[in-house]
Write a protein that holds these residues in place. Structure first.
Motif, PDB file in Angstrom:
ATOM      1  N   ALA A 168       0.849  -1.202   0.000  1.00 40.93           N
ATOM      2  CA  ALA A 168       0.000   0.000   0.000  1.00 40.93           C
ATOM      3  C   ALA A 168       0.879   1.246   0.000  1.00 40.93           C
ATOM      4  O   ALA A 168       0.567   2.240  -0.666  1.00 40.93           O
ATOM      5  CB  ALA A 168      -0.924  -0.008   1.211  1.00 40.93           C
ATOM      6  N   ALA A 179      -4.622   5.125  -5.341  1.00 44.93           N
ATOM      7  CA  ALA A 179      -4.542   4.339  -4.108  1.00 44.93           C
ATOM      8  C   ALA A 179      -5.804   4.535  -3.265  1.00 44.93           C
ATOM      9  O   ALA A 179      -6.342   3.586  -2.697  1.00 44.93           O
ATOM     10  CB  ALA A 179      -3.297   4.732  -3.313  1.00 44.93           C
ATOM     11  N   GLU A 180      -6.297   5.775  -3.216  1.00 45.82           N
ATOM     12  CA  GLU A 180      -7.522   6.015  -2.452  1.00 45.82           C
ATOM     13  C   GLU A 180      -8.702   5.271  -3.062  1.00 45.82           C
ATOM     14  O   GLU A 180      -9.554   4.755  -2.347  1.00 45.82           O
ATOM     15  CB  GLU A 180      -7.842   7.519  -2.401  1.00 45.82           C
ATOM     16  N   LEU A 181      -8.725   5.202  -4.405  1.00 41.32           N
ATOM     17  CA  LEU A 181      -9.817   4.472  -5.062  1.00 41.32           C
ATOM     18  C   LEU A 181      -9.777   2.989  -4.709  1.00 41.32           C
ATOM     19  O   LEU A 181     -10.774   2.295  -4.795  1.00 41.32           O
ATOM     20  CB  LEU A 181      -9.742   4.644  -6.588  1.00 41.32           C
ATOM     21  N   MET A 182      -8.589   2.492  -4.317  1.00 41.99           N
ATOM     22  CA  MET A 182      -8.479   1.090  -3.900  1.00 41.99           C
ATOM     23  C   MET A 182      -8.905   0.915  -2.444  1.00 41.99           C
ATOM     24  O   MET A 182      -8.889  -0.187  -1.927  1.00 41.99           O
ATOM     25  CB  MET A 182      -7.026   0.591  -4.011  1.00 41.99           C
ATOM     26  N   GLY A 183      -9.200   2.007  -1.773  1.00 43.14           N
ATOM     27  CA  GLY A 183      -9.593   1.908  -0.371  1.00 43.14           C
ATOM     28  C   GLY A 183      -8.431   2.106   0.592  1.00 43.14           C
ATOM     29  O   GLY A 183      -8.557   1.855   1.788  1.00 43.14           O
ATOM     30  N   ILE A 184      -7.287   2.556   0.067  1.00 47.03           N
ATOM     31  CA  ILE A 184      -6.123   2.799   0.934  1.00 47.03           C
ATOM     32  C   ILE A 184      -6.216   4.231   1.468  1.00 47.03           C
ATOM     33  O   ILE A 184      -6.371   5.172   0.691  1.00 47.03           O
ATOM     34  CB  ILE A 184      -4.817   2.632   0.140  1.00 47.03           C
ATOM     35  N   SER A 185      -6.137   4.384   2.784  1.00 42.15           N
ATOM     36  CA  SER A 185      -6.169   5.728   3.353  1.00 42.15           C
ATOM     37  C   SER A 185      -4.783   6.350   3.230  1.00 42.15           C
ATOM     38  O   SER A 185      -3.816   5.858   3.809  1.00 42.15           O
ATOM     39  CB  SER A 185      -6.591   5.668   4.820  1.00 42.15           C
TER      40      SER A 185
END
Lengths: 293, 232
Positions: A168, A179-185
């Motif tokens: 991540a 990365a945010e679209l993948m759910g990574i904060s």
């Protein structure tokens, strides 16, 4: 020959310290795209934390190191949260100046608490015996520095390449929005990065304190700037680059001190940096990043 | 399933979206078509929280998502394949897919099987760095990566951009296949003809506004659309 081996070992040890600090610079740069110039002062705080817990609170050395690591991790995360997070969308120059401000703040607070006089760093590694091979004698602290740094670097490399959080971090460093679209904060990832960088700085502070033996509020400045140089030397943003850059820088510095001149060693180190950047502007292992429109 | 009510988005002083409203129902393919700069991508970015609207509301599965952090949307079932694919170029194909399942890591194994079944070319290249893939393969990877998160609604931004006609056909076939497997899709496209062919409904955007809407067929036959987008 013996002088050469001795200088090489000392250089490797100094380089390991630079490499540990350089990793903090390069990881934060890679992920948050900022230069955290307060990073060097985290080393100073780490060293004072050891002094307070071991000398004043009479804790055993190992516990003192653990306290120092915990304080530095907390400090790194707090600095990020209070000073840098509100500036996430600000111009990079604003963030840079803020980082310099945080650096002065830490130095001045240390001065208020510990005064301007230098304080002796406890002799943590004296119980480790010196290794003698023929005419070469290797101090125990030097062996510990080399060994532990090697272990830490290997662990960090495995962490970045194979764990979910490590992957991540690479994803955020490459493309924050995706990365945010993948759910990574992104915020949480940056917090983790600051924590790791500060833990490495705390470890470096212990080795640095052990070899320089005295600590003052401005102690962090020189290793900080050298480690930053090492990170640029190796290619800022690249983790293997920071390791290589740090170790090379330490060896070059030590060799210059041994064979050329102690006074000129810093000039030689920075001269080599200039030369590398002229020939390869991205640093030794840096990747050329083409800006996408 | 998705309701966008009256949103207005600004880039500085530029009024990019003007009173945009649209909705997507369960199981539909809805296309959003229009020229360059009409506001299609801006609409998608606002839905996924990368941009914020000054007015109105966006609800997904009956809950407002107007103020939610963007990274929380995928776990609610809203996936967005951004314009230009945006795969992680320095990571391997498989790592990219694993990132897609970041919020549901227990699903990684079945997810990978499913994606490799749909896109066998990705299986052959699973240990390759994504930067070495062709444009079509990167589009497959971007779609596969979004599917890894088990989305209820898939938003695709210009999936046909820069692809050879045969690949465009493949991607559109894939979209129809996903629909028949129960997916709901919001599709942004410049290729209006192709998009209208597969869409149940469509909206036409022009300089930040929705100027027309209807079923795919209606719009494909409308004179205004023919003239503006389908070459007479």
């Amino acid at each position: 020959m013996i002088t050469l081996i001795q200088a090489l070992l000392n250089g490797l040890s100094l380089g390991s310290i630079y490499a540990l600090i350089a990793l903090g610079y390069t990881m934060v740069y890679g992920i948050a795209k900022m230069l955290n110039f307060a990073h060097g002062d985290v080393i100073m705080v780490g060293a004072y934390a050891v002094i307070t817990s071991v000398v004043q609170a009479k804790m055993p050395g190992v516990l003192g190191v653990v306290v120092s690591i915990a304080i530095c991790a907390l400090l790194g995360v707090t600095i990020e949260f209070l000073a840098y997070r509100p500036l996430r969308k600000a111009a990079s120059l604003t963030v840079l100046i803020t980082a310099i401000g945080v650096s002065y703040l830490l130095q001045n607070v240390a001065q208020l608490i510990y005064g301007t006089e230098q304080k002796a760093f406890p002799e943590l590694f004296d119980s480790i015996p010196t290794l003698t091979l023929g005419e070469v004698s290797i101090e125990g602290s030097l062996l510990l520095t080399l060994g532990l740094t090697a272990v830490i670097m290997a662990a960090l490399t495995l962490f970045i390449n194979y764990t979910r959080v490590g992957k991540a971090m690479r994803a955020v460093s490459e493309d924050k929005e995706a990365a945010e679209l993948m759910g990574i904060s992104v915020n949480r990832t940056i917090t983790v990065t600051f924590a790791i960088g500060s833990v490495l700085a705390a470890v470096a502070s212990v080795f640095y304190g052990a070899s320089y033996t005295y600590i003052r509020p401005t102690t962090g400045a020189m290793p900080g700037i050298k480690a930053f140089t090492a990170a640029v030397f190796g290619g800022i943003g690249s983790i293997p680059g920071a390791m290589l850059g740090g170790i090379l820088l330490g060896v070059i510095e030590q060799m210059s001190k041994t064979y050329i001149s102690t006074k000129w060693s810093d000039a030689i180190v920075f001269g080599v940096l200039v030369l590398v950047l002229v020939i390869k502007p991205t640093g030794l292992l840096g990747k050329k990043i083409s800006e996408k429109v | 399933m998705l309701q966008v009510n009256n949103i207005n988005v600004f880039y500085g002083k530029i009024h990019a979206l003007k009173d945009v409203s649209l909705n997507v129902n369960q199981g539909e393919i809805v296309a959003l078509i229009g020229a360059n700069g009409a506001g299609k991508s801006t609409t998608l970015k606002t839905i996924s929280g990368m941009l914020r609207s000054r007015t109105g509301d966006i609800t997904f599965m009956d809950e407002s998502i107007s103020h939610i952090d963007p990274y929380k949307l995928i776990s609610r079932g809203l996936a967005h394949v951004p314009e230009g694919r945006r795969v992680f170029l320095q990571m391997t194909v498989q790592e990219n897919l694993e990132m897609g399942a970041y919020t549901c890591k227990d699903h990684t194994k079945e997810g990978l099987e499913d994606v490799y079944n749909r896109f066998p070319r990705l299986l052959h290249r699973k240990n390759q760095i994504a930067g070495t893939l062709s444009g079509g393969e990167q589009q497959m990877l971007a779609m596969g990566r979004a599917l890894m998160g088990q989305p209820k609604l898939l938003m695709l931004d210009e999936p046909s951009m820069g692809l050879a006609p045969i690949l465009v056909q493949f991607i559109f076939d894939m979209i129809l296949e996903l629909k028949s497997a129960g997916a709901t899709i919001l599709l942004v496209e410049q290729n209006a003809e192709m998009a209208l062919k597969i869409a149940d409904r469509a909206y036409v955007m022009e300089s930040g506004r929705i100027v027309l809407s209807g079923t795919g067929e209606e719009l494909a036959n409308s004179d205004a659309i023919k003239k503006a987008y389908l070459g007479g």
